[in-house]
Enzyme design. Structure first.
Site, PDB file in Angstrom:
ATOM      1  N   CYS A  94      -0.373   1.859   5.530  1.00  0.00           N
ATOM      2  CA  CYS A  94      -1.285   1.129   6.206  1.00  0.00           C
ATOM      3  C   CYS A  94      -0.891   0.848   7.768  1.00  0.00           C
ATOM      4  O   CYS A  94       0.006   0.253   8.117  1.00  0.00           O
ATOM      5  CB  CYS A  94      -1.494  -0.037   5.264  1.00  0.00           C
ATOM      6  SG  CYS A  94      -2.527  -1.421   6.047  1.00  0.00           S
ATOM      7  N   CYS A  98      -7.236  -2.409  10.836  1.00  0.00           N
ATOM      8  CA  CYS A  98      -8.828  -1.829  10.796  1.00  0.00           C
ATOM      9  C   CYS A  98      -9.770  -3.202  10.114  1.00  0.00           C
ATOM     10  O   CYS A  98     -10.634  -3.424  10.649  1.00  0.00           O
ATOM     11  CB  CYS A  98      -8.725  -1.045   9.566  1.00  0.00           C
ATOM     12  SG  CYS A  98      -7.301   0.052   9.483  1.00  0.00           S
ATOM     13  N   THR A 185      -2.572  -8.554   5.233  1.00  0.00           N
ATOM     14  CA  THR A 185      -2.152  -7.221   5.728  1.00  0.00           C
ATOM     15  C   THR A 185      -1.818  -7.374   7.467  1.00  0.00           C
ATOM     16  O   THR A 185      -2.497  -7.770   8.340  1.00  0.00           O
ATOM     17  CB  THR A 185      -3.206  -6.101   5.868  1.00  0.00           C
ATOM     18  OG1 THR A 185      -3.235  -5.963   4.128  1.00  0.00           O
ATOM     19  CG2 THR A 185      -2.366  -4.825   6.219  1.00  0.00           C
ATOM     20  N   GLU A 251       2.389  -7.617   3.979  1.00  0.00           N
ATOM     21  CA  GLU A 251       1.333  -8.591   3.727  1.00  0.00           C
ATOM     22  C   GLU A 251       2.035 -10.126   3.647  1.00  0.00           C
ATOM     23  O   GLU A 251       3.154 -10.185   3.258  1.00  0.00           O
ATOM     24  CB  GLU A 251       0.518  -8.488   2.266  1.00  0.00           C
ATOM     25  CG  GLU A 251      -0.526  -7.415   2.209  1.00  0.00           C
ATOM     26  CD  GLU A 251      -0.492  -6.047   2.209  1.00  0.00           C
ATOM     27  OE1 GLU A 251       0.645  -5.644   2.013  1.00  0.00           O
ATOM     28  OE2 GLU A 251      -1.213  -5.359   3.065  1.00  0.00           O
ATOM     29  N   HIS A 286     -15.409  -2.450   5.759  1.00  0.00           N
ATOM     30  CA  HIS A 286     -13.866  -2.220   5.501  1.00  0.00           C
ATOM     31  C   HIS A 286     -13.738  -1.404   4.500  1.00  0.00           C
ATOM     32  O   HIS A 286     -12.761  -0.423   4.443  1.00  0.00           O
ATOM     33  CB  HIS A 286     -13.103  -3.544   4.870  1.00  0.00           C
ATOM     34  CG  HIS A 286     -11.822  -3.271   5.117  1.00  0.00           C
ATOM     35  ND1 HIS A 286     -11.293  -3.122   6.211  1.00  0.00           N
ATOM     36  CD2 HIS A 286     -10.734  -4.054   4.144  1.00  0.00           C
ATOM     37  CE1 HIS A 286      -9.708  -2.970   6.065  1.00  0.00           C
ATOM     38  NE2 HIS A 286      -9.345  -3.483   4.878  1.00  0.00           N
ATOM     39  N   TYR A 290     -11.499   2.671   4.385  1.00  0.00           N
ATOM     40  CA  TYR A 290     -10.376   3.189   3.476  1.00  0.00           C
ATOM     41  C   TYR A 290     -10.259   4.805   3.726  1.00  0.00           C
ATOM     42  O   TYR A 290      -9.728   5.331   2.739  1.00  0.00           O
ATOM     43  CB  TYR A 290     -10.682   2.823   2.159  1.00  0.00           C
ATOM     44  CG  TYR A 290      -9.968   1.622   1.915  1.00  0.00           C
ATOM     45  CD1 TYR A 290     -10.079   0.475   2.730  1.00  0.00           C
ATOM     46  CD2 TYR A 290      -8.839   1.535   1.043  1.00  0.00           C
ATOM     47  CE1 TYR A 290      -9.423  -0.838   2.475  1.00  0.00           C
ATOM     48  CE2 TYR A 290      -8.082   0.297   1.097  1.00  0.00           C
ATOM     49  CZ  TYR A 290      -8.253  -0.714   1.849  1.00  0.00           C
ATOM     50  OH  TYR A 290      -7.360  -1.579   1.579  1.00  0.00           O
ATOM     51  N   CYS A 292      -8.538   5.730   5.699  1.00  0.00           N
ATOM     52  CA  CYS A 292      -6.937   5.784   5.893  1.00  0.00           C
ATOM     53  C   CYS A 292      -6.307   6.350   4.508  1.00  0.00           C
ATOM     54  O   CYS A 292      -5.374   7.326   4.891  1.00  0.00           O
ATOM     55  CB  CYS A 292      -6.835   4.328   5.998  1.00  0.00           C
ATOM     56  SG  CYS A 292      -6.936   3.245   4.499  1.00  0.00           S
ATOM     57  N   GLU A 440      -3.018  -1.246  -2.940  1.00  0.00           N
ATOM     58  CA  GLU A 440      -3.993  -1.649  -1.872  1.00  0.00           C
ATOM     59  C   GLU A 440      -5.353  -0.785  -2.140  1.00  0.00           C
ATOM     60  O   GLU A 440      -6.460  -1.218  -1.734  1.00  0.00           O
ATOM     61  CB  GLU A 440      -3.410  -1.223  -0.486  1.00  0.00           C
ATOM     62  CG  GLU A 440      -4.119  -1.600   0.523  1.00  0.00           C
ATOM     63  CD  GLU A 440      -3.499  -1.659   1.958  1.00  0.00           C
ATOM     64  OE1 GLU A 440      -3.300  -2.726   2.312  1.00  0.00           O
ATOM     65  OE2 GLU A 440      -2.972  -0.510   2.501  1.00  0.00           O
TER      66      GLU A 440
HETATM   67 FE1  SF4 Z   1      -4.773  -0.584   6.128  1.00  0.00          FE
HETATM   68 FE2  SF4 Z   1      -6.383   1.200   5.134  1.00  0.00          FE
HETATM   69 FE3  SF4 Z   1      -7.004  -1.623   5.246  1.00  0.00          FE
HETATM   70 FE4  SF4 Z   1      -6.673   0.135   7.660  1.00  0.00          FE
HETATM   71  S1  SF4 Z   1      -8.199   0.215   6.244  1.00  0.00           S
HETATM   72  S2  SF4 Z   1      -6.153  -2.067   7.010  1.00  0.00           S
HETATM   73  S3  SF4 Z   1      -5.035   1.089   6.966  1.00  0.00           S
HETATM   74  S4  SF4 Z   1      -5.514  -0.462   3.839  1.00  0.00           S
HETATM   75 FE    FE Z   2      -6.205  -3.347   3.329  1.00  0.00          FE
END
Ligand code: SF4
Ligand code: FE
Length: 475
Positions: A94, A98, A185, A251, A286, A290, A292, A440
């Protein structure tokens, strides 16, 4: 834009009140528990070139980091999804920047909408803050999740009134807030904290319907570092036993102990009827982010293929099948994130908003797919993923030769190479990397039930019933 070094220097200038293992820590930037997560955020500065990672500010026309950008087109939304995957694959963790971007975009929409109803000046204030964030190239922590206390009770009904962050005092110069935000985070790697409500609010909850931003080292903001599985491996001398050698996440529980916020930094104050809208938009943005996890999935699939090769089973049909299945599932995450971007549309403020239904579908997949990928990676890797000796055993003059001999797979790959990949899989699926990859995926951007509720609301059953009725002659 800041360079990686300038970013790290800027963190050194912060004066945060941080606690870890029951003690106050002051060497935050160099603390071995924090460094990997800081490296991950620093990568968002390092890679800030080209049109995926940068954008043109609609406020100033300057080139800015996309993590501080307001989406002004479908193309912007699509590039955001691509950036998420790219960063996830680069860091394997992570990268923490974001949620701040998603909060900025949410507030650019909602402050505008509140002003249209109340004639307030929130949008103007917000744009000033945004310009500051863009010009200074800042990391914003978006603080949404409150302590929540008894989950059956609304904010104003809680035995302890601080279970949700709220206004405790108000003056001509600003407000004083109290409460806590959980699971924050990358909090220690952030310059600013943007607070938003965590749920829909009613009239009686109006003191809880607040949004504001404060510098992360504001007096009264206290950080309590959260533990992760195998986290103390980071405290050992540099070892590949950590799995991911460079990056990680963290976190914090962030306490707001009567924190003063000047009006200039307040973006919502008691307009309770907008809380649900704010939450829904933030959640949708958000959930798109993800993608990500598709990036992290890339790393895990790569590691699974490597260990299959090192074990000599890469050509076994069921293993090949599993790698294909892993790829299929992982691309499903990315497909959904892209889809909600392509189906996005402009809001009255001019900001582009994702297709909320599809963003929720994307995130609901994310609550399952990484777990499935983890399971398949374990099957391919074998038990050594949790039983391999430590790097120090390999280096030990008496026993190292046995580790080298018996931890080998195929003859031409050294045991160390094989064990590095095993550790990476272990870290990603059970160690500190798993905090970012699995729980997460389950709970970040809202737990699966939150997505189900929104999917249920947006599924347009009336249109679906109409289609069915027409075809069987009911209408
Ligand atoms: Fe972390 Fe993914 Fe959330 Fe970005 S979107 S803060 S990388 S969990
Ligand atoms: Fe997150």
């Amino acid at each position: 834009m800041k360079s990686r070094e300038e970013y790290i220097d800027s963190l050194r200038r912060l004066n945060l009140e941080v606690y870890m293992f029951g003690e106050r820590i002051t060497d935050i930037v160099d603390h071995p528990m924090v460094v990997p997560s800081m490296n991950a955020v620093a990568a968002t500065y390092e890679l800030a070139h080209g049109d995926i990672m940068t954008a043109t500010s609609h406020l100033t026309g300057a080139r800015i980091n996309r993590f501080t950008h307001i989406h002004r087109s479908t193309e912007d939304l699509v590039k955001k999804s691509r950036m998420e995957r790219l960063m996830g694959a680069y860091t394997g963790t992570c990268f923490q920047r974001c949620a701040g971007m998603d909060a900025l975009n949410t507030l650019s929409v909602v402050t505008y909408d509140i002003d249209r109803v109340y004639g307030s000046r929130y949008h103007e204030r917000f744009l000033k803050f945004l310009q500051y964030v863009q010009e200074q190239d800042l990391v914003c922590d978006a603080a949404m999740t409150d302590a929540k206390g008894d989950r059956r009770l609304r904010p104003a009904q809680q035995a302890d009134p601080d279970m949700y962050t709220h206004v405790v005092n108000e003056g001509s110069d600003g407000i004083v807030v109290r409460g806590a935000k959980l699971h924050q985070t990358g909090a220690l790697n952030s310059h600013e904290i943007i607070v938003v409500p965590t749920r829909a609010m009613r009239e009686e909850d109006r003191d809880y319907a607040i949004s504001f931003a404060v510098p992360s080292d504001t007096k009264g903001v206290i950080y309590i570092y959260g533990r992760q599985p195998s986290d103390t491996r980071k405290l050992e001398e540099k070892t590949y036993d950590v799995g991911n050698l460079f990056y990680g996440g963290h976190e914090c529980l962030v306490v707001f102990d009567d924190v003063f916020v000047p009006w200039q930094r307040v973006f919502m104050c008691r307009e309770h009827e907008f809380a649900a809208d704010l939450v829904e938009r933030f959640a949708s943005y958000h959930r798109q982010s993800y993608a990500c996890k598709a990036g992290m999935g890339d790393v895990l699939i790569g590691a699974a293929q490597l260990i299959a090769e090192y074990n000599g089973i890469a050509d076994v049909p069921h293993v090949r099948d599993k790698i294909v299945e892993m790829s299929h599932l992982n691309e499903t995450i990315f497909c959904c994130s892209l889809a909600c971007a392509y189906e996005g549309a402009p809001e009255p403020s001019g900001t582009y908003y994702v297709n909320s239904l599809m963003a929720n579908i994307a995130k609901l997949h994310v609550t399952r797919i990484p777990y499935e990928l983890a399971r398949m990676s374990h099957e391919i890797a074998g038990g050594a993923v949790v039983t391999a000796p430590a790097e120090k055993d390999l280096r030990n003059p008496r026993i190292g030769k046995y580790v080298e001999k018996y931890m080998k797979g195929v003859a031409d790959v050294p045991a160390e190479t094989r064990m590095r990949v095993l550790r990476l899989i272990e870290g990603l699926t059970m160690g500190m990397g798993a905090a970012c990859y699995l729980p997460e995926s389950m709970h970040g951007a809202g737990s699966p039930q939150a997505q189900r509720i929104m999917i249920g609301r947006q599924a347009n059953l009336a249109a679906k019933k109409k289609a069915a009725r027409r075809l069987c002659g009911i209408d």
